[in-house]
Design a protein around this motif. Structure first.
Motif, PDB file in Angstrom:
ATOM      1  N   ASP A 175      69.268 101.052  -9.547  1.00  9.91           N
ATOM      2  CA  ASP A 175      69.228 100.503  -8.199  1.00  9.91           C
ATOM      3  C   ASP A 175      68.705  99.063  -8.167  1.00  9.91           C
ATOM      4  N   ARG A 176      68.422  98.516  -9.335  1.00 13.25           N
ATOM      5  CA  ARG A 176      67.914  97.147  -9.401  1.00 13.25           C
ATOM      6  C   ARG A 176      68.945  96.243 -10.077  1.00 13.25           C
ATOM      7  N   VAL A 177      69.055  95.014  -9.585  1.00 14.53           N
ATOM      8  CA  VAL A 177      69.995  94.070 -10.178  1.00 14.53           C
ATOM      9  C   VAL A 177      69.456  93.582 -11.520  1.00 14.53           C
ATOM     10  N   ILE A 178      70.347  93.058 -12.313  1.00 15.28           N
ATOM     11  CA  ILE A 178      69.993  92.468 -13.600  1.00 15.28           C
ATOM     12  C   ILE A 178      69.772  90.975 -13.383  1.00 15.28           C
ATOM     13  N   GLU A 179      68.646  90.469 -13.870  1.00 14.04           N
ATOM     14  CA  GLU A 179      68.318  89.060 -13.690  1.00 14.04           C
ATOM     15  C   GLU A 179      68.467  88.315 -15.014  1.00 14.04           C
ATOM     16  N   VAL A 180      69.099  87.155 -14.939  1.00 15.09           N
ATOM     17  CA  VAL A 180      69.246  86.278 -16.106  1.00 15.09           C
ATOM     18  C   VAL A 180      68.465  85.010 -15.788  1.00 15.09           C
ATOM     19  N   ALA A 181      67.303  84.873 -16.409  1.00 11.68           N
ATOM     20  CA  ALA A 181      66.422  83.732 -16.127  1.00 11.68           C
ATOM     21  C   ALA A 181      65.394  83.603 -17.247  1.00 11.68           C
ATOM     22  N   PRO A 182      64.961  82.373 -17.537  1.00 16.20           N
ATOM     23  CA  PRO A 182      65.431  81.120 -16.950  1.00 16.20           C
ATOM     24  C   PRO A 182      66.853  80.788 -17.416  1.00 16.20           C
ATOM     25  N   LEU A 183      67.563  80.035 -16.583  1.00 17.04           N
ATOM     26  CA  LEU A 183      68.961  79.728 -16.855  1.00 17.04           C
ATOM     27  C   LEU A 183      69.245  78.294 -16.449  1.00 17.04           C
ATOM     28  N   ASP A 184      69.839  77.543 -17.345  1.00 18.71           N
ATOM     29  CA  ASP A 184      70.236  76.162 -17.055  1.00 18.71           C
ATOM     30  C   ASP A 184      71.716  76.186 -16.717  1.00 18.71           C
ATOM     31  N   TRP A 185      72.034  76.325 -15.429  1.00 18.97           N
ATOM     32  CA  TRP A 185      73.416  76.523 -15.006  1.00 18.97           C
ATOM     33  C   TRP A 185      74.159  75.184 -14.994  1.00 18.97           C
ATOM     34  N   ARG A 186      74.993  74.991 -15.983  1.00 28.29           N
ATOM     35  CA  ARG A 186      75.843  73.797 -16.037  1.00 28.29           C
ATOM     36  C   ARG A 186      77.258  74.255 -16.382  1.00 28.29           C
TER      37      ARG A 186
END
Length: 305
Positions: free
Chosen positions: A287-298
């Motif tokens: 029931d919990r989302v998966i988090e991707v962090a820290p992330l340098d979104w480029r």
């Protein structure tokens, strides 16, 4: 066959079209979500292209670039057949297209007469869209136009295009200094892997969680057991430096999918992201989302748009 690649607002890019196909694409533009045609040399040459834009049955705005922004020219034409002949001659390596229209060097970013505060707000809206890396040039222009009420803040489509064009150039210059593989590339690779593992994996999918959850099943391929996605708001958050939320679930023949099935999909998503060297946080709760962090979104801009 013409040694070019052609891109339109809708549908896949077309490699080496024949003259009839290119002419048909040019003659049809102007309505709905079909406003432009971009032609690039094949194989593609950086910043060498010919493109045209049309709203409704109005004139064609035709542009060609032969290098950087200092080699960008624009002309207008009321005649669809003239535009067709310009594109065909250019695609065939001819020279008559160079004098067929009144080409003029253009400063893509100039907006004389536009209030400074309006331009600043438009630039910020454009930058938000550019940072996601998924929006094409015409889509970013439309985003900017949609951000303003014409009754309160006049902003013409041409002014929006000029604003976006300058920022698009800045972003392309930034991209030249980026590493060969970015975190956004790694996310894309993970999603490609998931899509090949029996999951409906979609990036930048729909506007929000509620809409995406209602639409994802329509994307399902035969044999897919579950899905994974991140939506527009998730992408904007990642582009602003807040990390990426990845949402997932399992398909069920009847009723609701079990927690065990959903957790199984979650584990597959975590494995694919981790395999790309991305930092993943998830406690195993379906029931919990998966988090991707820290992330340098480029994420690099769509080319030729």
């Amino acid at each position: 066959m013409l040694a070019i690649t052609v891109k339109t607002e809708t549908g896949p890019a077309r490699s080496r079209p024949d003259a009839g196909e290119l002419a048909g694409l040019l003659r049809r533009i102007g309505a709905g979500d079909d406003h432009f045609v971009v032609a690039e040399r094949h194989p593609e040459q950086a910043q060498v292209y010919l493109q045209t834009w049309r709203d409704g049955d109005g004139p064609f705005s035709v542009e060609y670039r032969d290098g950087g922004p200092e080699r960008h020219f624009r002309a207008r034409s009321e005649d669809p057949e003239q535009v067709v002949q310009v594109f065909l001659d250019w695609a065939r390596g001819g020279e008559t297209w160079r004098t067929a229209l009144d080409w003029r060097h253009t400063d893509l970013s100039a907006t004389p007469g536009l209030a400074p505060e309006t331009r600043a707000a438009a630039e910020e809206r454009a930058r938000q869209a550019l940072r996601t890396g998924f929006r094409t040039f015409p889509q970013v222009v439309q985003d900017v136009c949609d951000a303003f009420d014409p009754a309160d803040t006049p902003l013409s489509p041409d002014e929006a295009r000029r604003i976006v064009a300058g920022l698009w150039e800045e972003r392309l210059a930034e991209q030249e200094r980026w590493p060969e593989v970015t975190d956004a590339d790694r996310v894309a690779r993970a999603f490609a892997a998931l899509d090949s593992q029996g999951l409906t994996a979609r990036m930048y999918f729909s506007c929000c969680s509620r809409c995406a959850l209602g639409e994802i099943a329509a994307e399902r391929a035969d044999g897919d057991r579950g899905f994974a996605f991140f939506h527009h708001q998730d992408t904007e958050a990642a582009a602003e430096g807040h990390g990426l939320s990845v949402r997932y679930g399992a398909y069920a023949a009847d009723g609701e999918a079990s927690g065990a099935d959903r957790a199984g999909v979650g584990r597959a998503v975590v494995a694919a992201l981790s395999a790309q060297g991305l930092p993943v946080t998830w406690d195993g709760d379906p029931d919990r989302v998966i988090e991707v962090a820290p992330l340098d979104w480029r994420r690099r801009l769509p080319m030729g748009a």
